[in-house]
Design an enzyme around this catalytic site. Structure first.
Site, short mmCIF file in Angstrom:
data_model
loop_
_atom_site.label_atom_id
_atom_site.label_comp_id
_atom_site.label_asym_id
_atom_site.label_seq_id
_atom_site.Cartn_x
_atom_site.Cartn_y
_atom_site.Cartn_z
N ASP B 141 50.10 43.24 52.52
CA ASP B 141 48.75 43.64 53.10
C ASP B 141 48.97 44.79 53.96
OD1 ASP B 141 48.33 41.31 51.53
OD2 ASP B 141 46.90 40.50 52.98
N LYS B 204 40.82 44.75 51.28
CA LYS B 204 40.35 43.52 52.29
C LYS B 204 39.66 43.71 53.44
CE LYS B 204 43.60 40.42 54.72
NZ LYS B 204 45.04 40.01 54.87
N LYS B 240 39.42 40.75 48.72
CA LYS B 240 39.84 39.59 49.45
C LYS B 240 39.17 39.79 50.87
CE LYS B 240 43.74 37.81 51.93
NZ LYS B 240 45.16 37.86 52.45
#
Lengths: 318, 304
Positions: B141, B204, B240
């Site tokens: 991430d 995300k 996400k």
């Protein structure tokens, strides 16, 4: 002459007293001005806010003369869930407040009640009480708040104990709040019964949700406004209005409620309450049949009913 | 695709967002009545999409092992519940998580690239990514350089994402836009388009360190960007939302939005994740409530 005038004057005054009617929420005040009365919307009290029920359901509350007094929220299990959440969130901070501070806040509640006496007296009269009985009930409720405010920083030292043990330990027992308490207020007493069942639970650091008397909910909602104006933190007391039987199973089964104080006397409700309460071994405290105006309805043992005893073994040197 | 095939799109022509329309549409996702069996199905799906996360300065090996144990044993009293999708930790703790999760099908995700601010040199960010992958991270991430993005240095941000993607190797790359710092929905859309063209496997919303974190309007804009990118290129990109999703009810609002924007193909943990730590317990409490018929207490569920 003087003699005959005197009784006439007296009797006319008495007539006036008897004729004086209570201003019901929709009545014409009769002062010559035509205006629409601005009636209060009786809502519920959750987490320091006054929302309407999530369900949107309501029931009509009638006065003793048959006129509509208010449309009262008919709360469902979702409102109950929200109230428990609010009470749980507020509990640690309320229990951590000093006992003295909790007493001060409860005394403040009594002060605010005193100022609102006429409003409560009116609400009691709409449901059929006489003026005098209404004022008596409000005054008793105020005194009861003061009574428990006084106990706030005293019950602990009166009832805690140092216990003799046969080992090198200092052994003592103290009282701690059980947590979140659900209260089913009595149907036969709109204000005094509510105060007498609620205040001993919160004075000891519990937070509470109250299911107000379905037939007499107005004082409960107005009492919530008093609490709101008295430094009682939001969520410490939550007030719902609904027929108690509809909410009781959800309250009794709720795993996050630690005790239920039930002030009704329906045998089937009591049986259900005790069966559901077994799920998380919550306390089921039955206070039905109490004479709320009697001095026997108040006492420090009412505080202990929603307290847990914690015993500590502290090693000591020999 | 290789790094050389990536081309920065014309940022000036990225579709503009109608904020009022987005809010209205998002409001309607929250009015679906989902009860009983459908609710349990939705809750279990949401549970399987969770990236159970701990990203604190005070994280220790023990804390991560505890979280991994929780990931494997969400609530043993409930039969037939899925495991979470992944554990999300800092790079230094990837090895611990990897060992603790051996034998399970739970992925290890690692934040990287000077998380959460992204304020470091590109070299440090690339090294950070390589370290996480070498420790055994299945997913990385990364954060984008919001400062550069807001200054309009789109090419720099684009190159950085592309290079981090290169450093990831086999690991899937999630690109954190940190929408709470982007200011407008137009910027969210632009950043989404930029990240996808630079090779992101997932986009995300947030690090969880900035308020507001994931919100429905922001997530909706990102989902729309994914849809339009899919129509244009045929490549699926995952989504996400992370941070601020703590309630079971919110999770099915997101699932409704996902289903009605991207369709059934995205309704798996391969293409949708929730970055959360408290959400798992709330979902478990709701599933237990559906089973037992009584409202639950957090006292009977594991600590986060």
């Amino acid at each position: 002459m003087a003699k005959s005038r005197q009784p006439r004057a007296k009797s006319s005054r008495m007539r006036t007293t008897r004729r004086r009617s209570v201003a019901s929420p929709s009545a014409d005040r009769g002062n010559g001005r035509r205006r629409l009365p601005v009636n209060k919307t009786y809502k519920i009290y959750i987490g320091g806010k006054f929302p309407r029920t999530e369900s949107g359901h309501y029931y009509e509350l009638k006065s003793s003369e048959g006129t509509t007094l208010a449309n009262v929220c008919r709360c469902t299990k979702k409102d109950l869930r929200d109230a428990v959440q609010a009470a749980r969130a507020a509990q640690p901070a309320w229990a951590a407040a000093t006992a003295f501070n909790r007493g001060q806040i409860l005394y403040r509640v009594a002060e605010m009640l005193e100022g609102r006496k006429p409003q409560f007296a009116d609400e009691l009269q709409w449901i059929g009480h006489t003026r005098q009985a209404s004022i008596n009930e409000v005054e008793l409720a105020i005194d009861r708040c003061v009574y428990y405010a006084g106990w706030a920083d005293k019950y602990q030292q009166v009832f805690s104990s140092v216990n003799p043990v046969a080992s090198a330990h200092f052994n003592f027992s103290i009282y701690e709040p059980t947590g979140v308490v659900g209260i089913v207020a009595p149907e036969d007493s709109a204000l005094l019964g509510l105060v007498s069942s609620l205040v001993p639970a919160i004075v000891g650091g519990n937070t509470a949700l109250v299911i107000a008397a379905a037939e007499r909910p107005l004082c409960a909602v107005t009492f919530a406004e008093v609490l709101h104006a008295s430094d009682v933190p939001g969520g410490v007391v939550n007030v719902l209005t609904a027929p108690a039987g509809e909410l009781l199973p959800h309250l009794a089964g709720h795993m996050d409620v630690n005790a239920v104080v039930y002030c009704g006397d329906a045998a089937s409700d009591i049986r259900d309450l005790q069966a559901c309460a077994a799920g998380n071994v919550k306390r089921a405290i039955l206070r039905g049949g109490s004479d709320w105006s009697s001095e026997t309805a108040q006492g420090p043992y009412e505080i202990l009913e929603t307290q847990e005893v914690k015993t500590t073994w502290h090693p000591i040197g020999t | 695709m290789t790094t050389s095939e990536l081309i920065l799109p014309a940022m000036a022509s990225v579709t503009r967002v109608d904020t009022v329309g987005v809010e209205e549409r998002v409001g309607r996702f929250q009015t679906r009545s989902i009860k009983r069996d459908s609710k349990v199905t939705a809750l279990k799906l949401a549970l399987s999409m969770i990236d159970l996360t701990t990203l604190e300065g005070r994280d220790t090996d023990g804390k991560v092992r505890q979280l991994c144990y929780k990931a494997r044993h969400l609530h043993d009293a409930l039969p037939d519940i899925p495991h979470v999708a992944a554990i999300c930790v800092y790079p230094t703790l990837v090895g611990v998580a990897r060992r603790a999760l051996e034998g399970s099908r739970i992925n290890v995700a690692s934040v990287a690239t000077a998380f959460p601010s992204g304020q470091s040199s590109k070299k440090v960010k690339i090294d950070d990514t390589r370290f996480a992958v070498s420790e055994g991270a299945d997913e990385v991430d990364m954060v984008i350089s919001r400062g550069a993005f807001l200054e309009g240095e789109y090419a720099a941000v684009f190159d950085e994402i592309a290079e981090v993607k290169g450093a990831c190797g086999e690991a899937r790359l999630k690109v954190i836009l940190e929408t709470g710092e982007l200011g407008t929905l137009d910027n969210v859309r632009r950043a989404s388009v930029l990240a996808m063209h630079a090779g992101a496997d997932f986009i995300k919303t947030s690090t969880g360190k900035v308020e507001p974190a994931a919100t429905m309007p922001v997530s909706f804009v990102m989902l729309q960007a994914i849809r339009d990118y899919f129509y244009a290129t045929g490549r699926m990109v995952g989504m996400k939302p992370a941070g601020g999703i703590a309630r079971a009810k919110q999770s099915w609002h997101y699932l409704v939005m996902l289903r009605e924007t991207l369709g059934q193909a995205w309704m798996t943990s391969d293409w949708f994740r929730f970055g959360a730590s408290r959400l798992a317990n709330d979902i478990l409490m709701q599933i237990a409530k559906e089973r037992d018929g009584v409202y639950q207490s957090i006292d009977y569920f594991s600590m986060d």
